[in-house]
Design an enzyme around this catalytic site. Sequence first.
Site, PDB file in Angstrom:
ATOM      1  N   CYS A   2      85.067  13.206 -89.174  1.00 45.23           N
ATOM      2  CA  CYS A   2      85.633  13.949 -90.297  1.00 45.23           C
ATOM      3  C   CYS A   2      85.494  15.450 -90.079  1.00 45.23           C
ATOM      4  O   CYS A   2      84.591  15.898 -89.379  1.00 45.23           O
ATOM      5  CB  CYS A   2      84.902  13.575 -91.565  1.00 45.23           C
ATOM      6  SG  CYS A   2      84.753  11.807 -91.785  1.00 45.23           S
ATOM      7  N   ARG A  27      90.457  15.815 -86.064  1.00 48.31           N
ATOM      8  CA  ARG A  27      89.192  15.077 -86.029  1.00 48.31           C
ATOM      9  C   ARG A  27      89.214  13.849 -86.933  1.00 48.31           C
ATOM     10  O   ARG A  27      88.353  12.976 -86.837  1.00 48.31           O
ATOM     11  CB  ARG A  27      88.061  15.982 -86.490  1.00 48.31           C
ATOM     12  CG  ARG A  27      87.777  17.022 -85.478  1.00 48.31           C
ATOM     13  CD  ARG A  27      86.771  17.990 -85.958  1.00 48.31           C
ATOM     14  NE  ARG A  27      86.220  18.623 -84.798  1.00 48.31           N
ATOM     15  CZ  ARG A  27      85.021  18.370 -84.298  1.00 48.31           C
ATOM     16  NH1 ARG A  27      84.219  17.526 -84.884  1.00 48.31           N
ATOM     17  NH2 ARG A  27      84.621  18.984 -83.215  1.00 48.31           N
ATOM     18  N   TRP A  74      87.888  10.479 -91.533  1.00 45.42           N
ATOM     19  CA  TRP A  74      88.078   9.348 -90.635  1.00 45.42           C
ATOM     20  C   TRP A  74      87.202   8.242 -91.196  1.00 45.42           C
ATOM     21  O   TRP A  74      85.976   8.342 -91.165  1.00 45.42           O
ATOM     22  CB  TRP A  74      87.669   9.716 -89.208  1.00 45.42           C
ATOM     23  CG  TRP A  74      87.983   8.644 -88.208  1.00 45.42           C
ATOM     24  CD1 TRP A  74      89.173   8.421 -87.588  1.00 45.42           C
ATOM     25  CD2 TRP A  74      87.083   7.645 -87.706  1.00 45.42           C
ATOM     26  NE1 TRP A  74      89.075   7.352 -86.742  1.00 45.42           N
ATOM     27  CE2 TRP A  74      87.807   6.855 -86.796  1.00 45.42           C
ATOM     28  CE3 TRP A  74      85.745   7.340 -87.939  1.00 45.42           C
ATOM     29  CZ2 TRP A  74      87.239   5.783 -86.120  1.00 45.42           C
ATOM     30  CZ3 TRP A  74      85.175   6.267 -87.272  1.00 45.42           C
ATOM     31  CH2 TRP A  74      85.922   5.500 -86.362  1.00 45.42           C
ATOM     32  N   ASN A  98      80.045  13.835 -93.433  1.00 45.58           N
ATOM     33  CA  ASN A  98      80.517  13.389 -92.128  1.00 45.58           C
ATOM     34  C   ASN A  98      79.405  12.559 -91.517  1.00 45.58           C
ATOM     35  O   ASN A  98      78.294  13.052 -91.372  1.00 45.58           O
ATOM     36  CB  ASN A  98      80.807  14.618 -91.245  1.00 45.58           C
ATOM     37  CG  ASN A  98      81.177  14.243 -89.822  1.00 45.58           C
ATOM     38  OD1 ASN A  98      81.543  13.107 -89.552  1.00 45.58           O
ATOM     39  ND2 ASN A  98      81.070  15.202 -88.919  1.00 45.58           N
ATOM     40  N   GLY A  99      79.666  11.305 -91.206  1.00 44.82           N
ATOM     41  CA  GLY A  99      78.627  10.467 -90.600  1.00 44.82           C
ATOM     42  C   GLY A  99      78.518   9.146 -91.327  1.00 44.82           C
ATOM     43  O   GLY A  99      79.457   8.710 -91.993  1.00 44.82           O
ATOM     44  N   GLU A 476      91.449   5.091 -66.742  1.00 45.70           N
ATOM     45  CA  GLU A 476      91.834   6.230 -67.580  1.00 45.70           C
ATOM     46  C   GLU A 476      93.329   6.169 -67.931  1.00 45.70           C
ATOM     47  O   GLU A 476      93.727   6.452 -69.063  1.00 45.70           O
ATOM     48  CB  GLU A 476      91.477   7.543 -66.852  1.00 45.70           C
ATOM     49  CG  GLU A 476      91.942   8.828 -67.513  1.00 45.70           C
ATOM     50  CD  GLU A 476      91.425   9.052 -68.929  1.00 45.70           C
ATOM     51  OE1 GLU A 476      90.536   8.327 -69.378  1.00 45.70           O
ATOM     52  OE2 GLU A 476      91.958   9.952 -69.597  1.00 45.70           O
ATOM     53  N   LYS A 480      94.712   6.041 -71.758  1.00 46.28           N
ATOM     54  CA  LYS A 480      95.646   7.033 -72.300  1.00 46.28           C
ATOM     55  C   LYS A 480      96.849   6.333 -72.918  1.00 46.28           C
ATOM     56  O   LYS A 480      97.288   6.662 -74.000  1.00 46.28           O
ATOM     57  CB  LYS A 480      96.085   7.954 -71.147  1.00 46.28           C
ATOM     58  CG  LYS A 480      96.289   9.372 -71.515  1.00 46.28           C
ATOM     59  CD  LYS A 480      95.047  10.228 -71.599  1.00 46.28           C
ATOM     60  CE  LYS A 480      93.905   9.662 -72.330  1.00 46.28           C
ATOM     61  NZ  LYS A 480      92.668  10.376 -72.265  1.00 46.28           N
ATOM     62  N   GLU A 483      95.949   4.383 -76.212  1.00 47.99           N
ATOM     63  CA  GLU A 483      95.603   5.168 -77.398  1.00 47.99           C
ATOM     64  C   GLU A 483      96.793   5.922 -77.993  1.00 47.99           C
ATOM     65  O   GLU A 483      96.850   6.083 -79.202  1.00 47.99           O
ATOM     66  CB  GLU A 483      94.379   6.070 -77.192  1.00 47.99           C
ATOM     67  CG  GLU A 483      94.512   7.225 -76.257  1.00 47.99           C
ATOM     68  CD  GLU A 483      93.202   8.047 -76.186  1.00 47.99           C
ATOM     69  OE1 GLU A 483      93.004   8.687 -75.152  1.00 47.99           O
ATOM     70  OE2 GLU A 483      92.417   8.072 -77.138  1.00 47.99           O
ATOM     71  N   HIS A 499      91.083 -12.671 -59.749  1.00 47.13           N
ATOM     72  CA  HIS A 499      89.938 -13.389 -60.316  1.00 47.13           C
ATOM     73  C   HIS A 499      90.115 -13.652 -61.805  1.00 47.13           C
ATOM     74  O   HIS A 499      89.147 -13.887 -62.508  1.00 47.13           O
ATOM     75  CB  HIS A 499      88.642 -12.611 -60.044  1.00 47.13           C
ATOM     76  CG  HIS A 499      88.359 -12.486 -58.576  1.00 47.13           C
ATOM     77  ND1 HIS A 499      87.893 -13.543 -57.831  1.00 47.13           N
ATOM     78  CD2 HIS A 499      88.544 -11.457 -57.711  1.00 47.13           C
ATOM     79  CE1 HIS A 499      87.783 -13.162 -56.562  1.00 47.13           C
ATOM     80  NE2 HIS A 499      88.179 -11.898 -56.460  1.00 47.13           N
ATOM     81  N   LYS A 598      89.092  12.885 -82.982  1.00 48.29           N
ATOM     82  CA  LYS A 598      88.829  13.623 -81.745  1.00 48.29           C
ATOM     83  C   LYS A 598      87.378  13.528 -81.321  1.00 48.29           C
ATOM     84  O   LYS A 598      87.072  13.427 -80.141  1.00 48.29           O
ATOM     85  CB  LYS A 598      89.240  15.086 -81.951  1.00 48.29           C
ATOM     86  CG  LYS A 598      89.058  15.968 -80.731  1.00 48.29           C
ATOM     87  CD  LYS A 598      89.998  15.569 -79.613  1.00 48.29           C
ATOM     88  CE  LYS A 598      89.773  16.379 -78.356  1.00 48.29           C
ATOM     89  NZ  LYS A 598      90.431  15.752 -77.191  1.00 48.29           N
TER      90      LYS A 598
HETATM   91  O1  M6R Z   1      83.923  14.518 -76.879  1.00 49.85           O
HETATM   92  P1  M6R Z   1      83.645  13.466 -75.869  1.00 49.85           P
HETATM   93  O2  M6R Z   1      84.132  13.791 -74.523  1.00 49.85           O
HETATM   94  O3  M6R Z   1      82.185  13.066 -75.842  1.00 49.85           O
HETATM   95  O4  M6R Z   1      84.450  12.197 -76.386  1.00 49.85           O
HETATM   96  C1  M6R Z   1      84.347  10.972 -75.740  1.00 49.85           C
HETATM   97  C2  M6R Z   1      85.463  10.030 -76.143  1.00 49.85           C
HETATM   98  O5  M6R Z   1      85.413   9.793 -77.528  1.00 49.85           O
HETATM   99  C3  M6R Z   1      86.847  10.567 -75.776  1.00 49.85           C
HETATM  100  O6  M6R Z   1      86.947  10.828 -74.422  1.00 49.85           O
HETATM  101  C4  M6R Z   1      87.944   9.566 -76.192  1.00 49.85           C
HETATM  102  O7  M6R Z   1      87.843   8.413 -75.418  1.00 49.85           O
HETATM  103  C5  M6R Z   1      89.328  10.207 -76.054  1.00 49.85           C
HETATM  104  N1  M6R Z   1      90.118   9.906 -77.221  1.00 49.85           N
HETATM  105  C6  M6R Z   1      90.091   9.711 -74.902  1.00 49.85           C
HETATM  106  O8  M6R Z   1      91.353  10.286 -74.797  1.00 49.85           O
END
Ligand code: M6R
Length: 603
Positions: A2, A27, A74, A98-99, A476, A480, A483, A499, A598
Amino acid sequence: MCGIVGYSGPGNSVGPIIEGLSRLEYRGYDSAGICLKINDELQIIKKEGKLDNLKALINEQKPFSHTGIGHTRWATHGGVTTDNAHPHGNELFAVVHNGIIENAGTLKKELQAEGFVFKSQTDSEVFLVLLTKFYKQNNNTLQSIAKAFNTITGNSAFVIIEKASDKLYCLKRSAPLVVGDNKETREAFVSSDPFALIGFAPRIYFPQDAVICESIVTDIDVKINFYELDLSPSERYKFQSNAMTMDSTTKGPYEHFMLKEIHEQPSLIEKLAAYYIKNQGRQILDSLKSYRPTGWHLTACGTAWHAGLVIKNYLEQINRQSASVDIASEFRYKNPILNKGEIGLFISQSGETADTLACQELCKENGIQSFSIVNVEGSTLFRNCDQNFLIHAGVEIGVASTKAFSLQVLTGYLMSRAMEGTLDDPSLFKEIKLLSNRIGELCSNVESIKEVASEIYNKKGFIFTGRGKYFPIALEGALKLKEIAYVHAEGYAAGELKHGPIALIDEQIVNIAIVGPELFEKTISNIEEVKARKGVIVIVGPKGSSELEHLSDYYIGLDFEGLPNLSPLYVNVALQFLAYHIASLKGTDIDKPRNLAKSVTVE
Ligand code: M6R
């Protein structure tokens, strides 16, 4: 997670709060709200959905208030509804949070049994109700905040305003929180991120855990007081002048921040190399020369974890040092074997990821040194580590991390070369320059990737494969895509498909196969296996190969020449573009994908 913003001062709080929330919306964007103190009443305006919904209400009502708090959510506890949106308030207080309050369920039952009524399903409201209960007993806001905070468990940050004054109160446990002031304009600010305070607060303070901050604006001054939970004065905070600038807050000519951030990579790569090889950063890297820890523990989450997997490869192959890479949420609970002489290396864009922070704590408790590869200077991770290697990516706004990944890996590579003592090797700078040029070429010739995207974007599922140093890139690439395009995608080691996952293959499944110059023939055999089962083959591999052309349905040819160590980054940018264009064809919200935030500040 948040985003939180608070304001107190002679101006209208609505402007800075809404501007701050707009900067933090990436965020969390389930709902948003604001509480303003108007005519000695606390008035809450909140709305489910994106911040624009709240902005529309505010534009209609045009409120004016000298003190207020705002929040973009969030969801953790309770669905995405207007009732569950923050702030939560009553006749005495309003709170943004937040939390997570871990014991919220038990506390709520106890409070309900005492006759307290709840308006939402959130854990956050439990803090409000506790605060109110204690205040009714002692008539003292600071004491009540301390008592409520001592009653709850879990990692959280709270900002509180009250009917009785124009003060802003805040405190936190393992969650980001920054307080700011502007002595000239007599304004006080609070936020979950200094980014929200750029241009508003030239002076910022980072309180440590369980320090209550009280901002008081008078006719002649603005003052921030810090207290321990026993209400004795506290010095447990760090002061910093706010030198951040605004240039990263706009999209420029790009349709999305993600696209802008992909395009920033060539110049950021060169700048980072210059910083660490030729300029101020050199001293930091030189401290690693001939460095021989007995082992490395890399921990991170998501994209940063993938960067860790690439860096592990450098540590093992270039330095022949043993390195483990763990997902932070696993590492912290696995009772890891941590020995003196080893190093914990924490990789994070935000420096605020709860699980990564917990791993750093764990290493510290066990007496092993902590290093970070981090973007946000002054973040919690940055402040807690013994040594930081900044990636200088600037603000990354797209929720899908792009430039941070490249710069994390490059920083790890430079650390590895520093330990090897080869930072002055001319071939190093040459390779980095070549990488930047190749990525630059990709950025200006993206038509072929776009065409591939248009052929495959409607397929049912995607399996990304790679071997060796390209395996983390397969992971990765898949992350990407899933998401931002909301399609099922997974990354696999190419040799592992047979496998199990090969059972998934049919004409609706696309295999995005990364083929490097190494293990070329073996990777080809893996692709043949998929082709034999009618999978759609997209090859990302060395350009000009008739064999790859023939084998694939679609072929993204890249020039691997001269990039012996950095080609994974180059391939990765091609996959960033592929994910971006697939998502764009699907019409998703690329910069703010559903269900994501984020920075993940809850475990
Ligand atoms: O801020 P951070 O690099 O610690 O965040 C880690 C992950 O939450 C972040 O990389 C997340 O997987 C991204 N949305 C990927 O694109």
